[in-house]
Write a protein that holds these residues in place. Structure first.
Motif, mmCIF file in Angstrom:
data_model
loop_
_atom_site.group_PDB
_atom_site.id
_atom_site.type_symbol
_atom_site.label_atom_id
_atom_site.label_comp_id
_atom_site.label_asym_id
_atom_site.label_seq_id
_atom_site.Cartn_x
_atom_site.Cartn_y
_atom_site.Cartn_z
ATOM 1 N N GLN A 174 12.337 47.530 54.356
ATOM 2 C CA GLN A 174 13.062 47.772 53.113
ATOM 3 C C GLN A 174 13.941 49.017 53.203
ATOM 4 O O GLN A 174 15.078 49.019 52.729
ATOM 5 N N VAL A 175 13.410 50.081 53.802
ATOM 6 C CA VAL A 175 14.194 51.302 53.963
ATOM 7 C C VAL A 175 15.398 51.047 54.865
ATOM 8 O O VAL A 175 16.516 51.510 54.603
ATOM 9 N N SER A 176 15.182 50.277 55.912
ATOM 10 C CA SER A 176 16.277 49.953 56.828
ATOM 11 C C SER A 176 17.333 49.097 56.144
ATOM 12 O O SER A 176 18.539 49.321 56.303
ATOM 13 N N GLU A 177 16.882 48.115 55.357
ATOM 14 C CA GLU A 177 17.814 47.214 54.678
ATOM 15 C C GLU A 177 18.660 47.956 53.644
ATOM 16 O O GLU A 177 19.878 47.760 53.561
ATOM 17 N N GLU A 178 18.034 48.815 52.856
ATOM 18 C CA GLU A 178 18.747 49.521 51.785
ATOM 19 C C GLU A 178 19.413 50.809 52.269
ATOM 20 O O GLU A 178 20.197 51.410 51.541
ATOM 21 N N ASN A 179 19.030 51.235 53.496
ATOM 22 C CA ASN A 179 19.570 52.472 54.062
ATOM 23 C C ASN A 179 19.370 53.650 53.105
ATOM 24 O O ASN A 179 20.236 54.501 52.916
ATOM 25 N N SER A 180 18.205 53.667 52.468
ATOM 26 C CA SER A 180 17.845 54.755 51.559
ATOM 27 C C SER A 180 16.330 54.791 51.452
ATOM 28 O O SER A 180 15.629 53.876 51.902
ATOM 29 N N TRP A 181 15.833 55.864 50.806
ATOM 30 C CA TRP A 181 14.391 56.015 50.633
ATOM 31 C C TRP A 181 13.926 55.496 49.279
ATOM 32 O O TRP A 181 12.781 55.714 48.892
ATOM 33 N N GLU A 182 14.784 54.805 48.570
ATOM 34 C CA GLU A 182 14.436 54.307 47.242
ATOM 35 C C GLU A 182 13.209 53.386 47.243
ATOM 36 O O GLU A 182 12.381 53.464 46.321
ATOM 37 N N PRO A 183 13.030 52.502 48.254
ATOM 38 C CA PRO A 183 11.822 51.663 48.255
ATOM 39 C C PRO A 183 10.532 52.482 48.249
ATOM 40 O O PRO A 183 9.558 52.106 47.594
ATOM 41 N N LEU A 184 10.532 53.615 48.973
ATOM 42 C CA LEU A 184 9.352 54.472 48.970
ATOM 43 C C LEU A 184 9.178 55.172 47.635
ATOM 44 O O LEU A 184 8.053 55.362 47.167
ATOM 45 N N VAL A 185 10.283 55.567 47.027
ATOM 46 C CA VAL A 185 10.206 56.217 45.708
ATOM 47 C C VAL A 185 9.570 55.269 44.697
ATOM 48 O O VAL A 185 8.697 55.662 43.911
ATOM 49 N N ARG A 186 9.978 54.005 44.738
ATOM 50 C CA ARG A 186 9.441 53.020 43.796
ATOM 51 C C ARG A 186 7.935 52.865 43.948
ATOM 52 O O ARG A 186 7.199 52.722 42.973
#
Length: 452
Positions: free
Chosen positions: A196-208
């Motif tokens: 998910q982090v790779s796909e979104e290129n952000s740390w937002e999945p971890l924040v969620r």
């Protein structure tokens, strides 16, 4: 560790809401230079992580940045090459024996028994499959469940459960299997995070995911809104469940079937129209909340959850208490909880000592407040069980439990705290249908699924 990776690590940890000061960074650099024989990871972790609940997310960030070559969009250019072992395994196997992914053979947990080698987990979960599921926009939990199903995880654990029940497994083998099961789920979760982090290129999945496991009492205002948004989503999912039944009514939807039945009895003559309306199946919900200082943050979310789910009950009654009980049902009928919050803040005007007294509260509830409550009602208690060394008076909770259909207790304390000397949970839980830890948003989610 080179300076660039350290900067990226600090940035990532801050992105997932961990507080890291300039002094923390200076202390890490000092320790790394002064103690080169110690593990870099242990030094960084011991200085940057201030709370036990942040350990898990640190491990996830560390792994994605420094141990997982799959997340190439977040790694250095020199790390963008895929692991040769991963590529080799992807060419030779799929998931769950279904030929899913790049391979054609298919490897299933059910063919491996209990000897699971996590160094070859890519035989079971090709990264290409994770990328495919991520691109479809699945939520984290849905992705984990899908992967586990495709690798025959549920068949695998059921076979061991049945074997243990039949006495075919020793306790040592059973506990070893339990450890393997937990490790496998954790490994799958880590890989889903990476995808998910790779796909979104952000740390937002971890924040969620991080705010789901944080204590409700430590959430920021932004995270509180995320929790409330999730509660609304859970409520919408529950809305599609069969939660109502039809009842004859003087107005509402025309009941064609009843009209036809009566017209047959009356030789086809139509004398009057029949109507019907939907009413909730659940009879009544009674909510009892401890609003002492240590509980106020948790009460806000429970009341919001009840407000979102009120359509599933014919009647909802809400009581606040510290060492006495008062009815606040009228304050939780609207989505705006400002009046309920004000009622919590003004609770000092309604108590004598200011310290929780569960025994007195249960006596007052049993003698004065539950006379007109339905025998099919559900009682939801939110409290930490700390009675401040006062008599437990469990006989009154027993009366209440006999009066209603179910008693569910929600406790925000960790399980080991339930057995402290001034905590009465070990006595009160004997009269409850079920007791839940209710400390985080993920706990609330489980409660919504089980209770409502």
């Amino acid at each position: 560790m080179d300076g660039w990776n350290f900067v990226r690590l600090v940035h990532a940890l801050r992105q997932v809401s961990l507080s890291i000061s300039s002094q923390d960074i200076f202390d890490v650099q000092t320790c790394l230079s002064r103690f080169p024989e110690l593990s870099e990871k242990q030094i960084i972790k011991s200085i940057l992580i201030h709370r036990p609940q942040d350990t898990e997310i640190f491990e996830t960030v560390w792994r994605i940045l420094l141990e997982n070559p799959e997340s190439s969009t977040l790694n250095n250019a020199e790390n963008e090459t895929k692991n040769p072992v991963l590529e080799e395994n992807q060419d030779s196997s799929g998931i769950g024996g279904q030929g899913i992914g790049r391979g054609s053979g298919g490897v299933s947990l059910t063919t491996r028994g209990n000897s699971l080698d996590f160094s070859h987990i890519t035989k079971l979960v090709p990264f290409s499959r994770l990328e495919e599921l991520t691109s479809h926009g699945l939520e984290f939990e849905d992705m984990v469940k899908t992967i586990l199903a495709e690798m025959d995880y549920y068949t695998w654990i059921n076979s061991y459960d049945l074997a243990f029940q039949r006495g075919e497994l020793s306790e040592e083998t059973w506990y070893k299997h339990q450890d393997s099961r937990a490790s496998l789920v954790s490994e799958i979760q880590q890989r889903v995070f990476t995808a998910q982090v790779s796909e979104e290129n952000s740390w937002e999945p971890l924040v969620r995911q991080h705010w789901l496991i944080k204590s409700l009492s430590t959430l920021t205002e932004k995270e509180k809104e995320l929790v409330k948004s999730s509660i609304r989503k859970w409520a919408r999912k529950l809305a599609v469940r069969p939660g109502t039944r039809w009842k004859n009514s003087h107005r509402g939807t025309i009941d064609i079937s009843q009209i036809v039945r009566q017209s047959v009895q009356w030789d086809g003559l139509l004398f009057h129209l029949n109507y019907r309306n939907k009413i909730p199946r659940a009879s009544e919900l009674v909510v009892l909340c401890d609003v002492s200082n240590s509980m106020a943050a948790f009460v806000e979310f429970l009341i919001y959850m009840v407000t979102c789910l009120r359509a599933r009950f014919r009647k909802i009654r809400v009581f606040f208490f510290i060492d006495s009980v008062w009815d606040v049902s009228e304050f939780v009928c609207d989505d705006d909880l400002s009046r309920a919050k004000q009622e919590i803040k003004s609770s000092g005007d309604k108590v004598t000592s200011g310290f929780s007294d569960y025994g007195t509260v249960f006596r007052e509830l049993a003698e004065n407040k539950l006379n007109d409550v339905s025998s099919r009602a559900t009682l939801l208690i939110l409290g930490d069980g700390k009675n401040n060394y006062r008599p437990a008076q469990t006989e009154y909770l027993a009366q209440i439990a006999a009066k209603v259909r179910n008693v569910f207790w929600l406790n925000p304390l960790e399980l080991e705290e339930w057995n402290e000397r001034d905590n009465m949970m070990k006595e009160y839980q004997n009269y409850c249908s079920k007791v839940y830890r209710c400390r985080s948003a993920s706990d609330l989610q489980r409660i919504v699924q089980d209770v409502f």
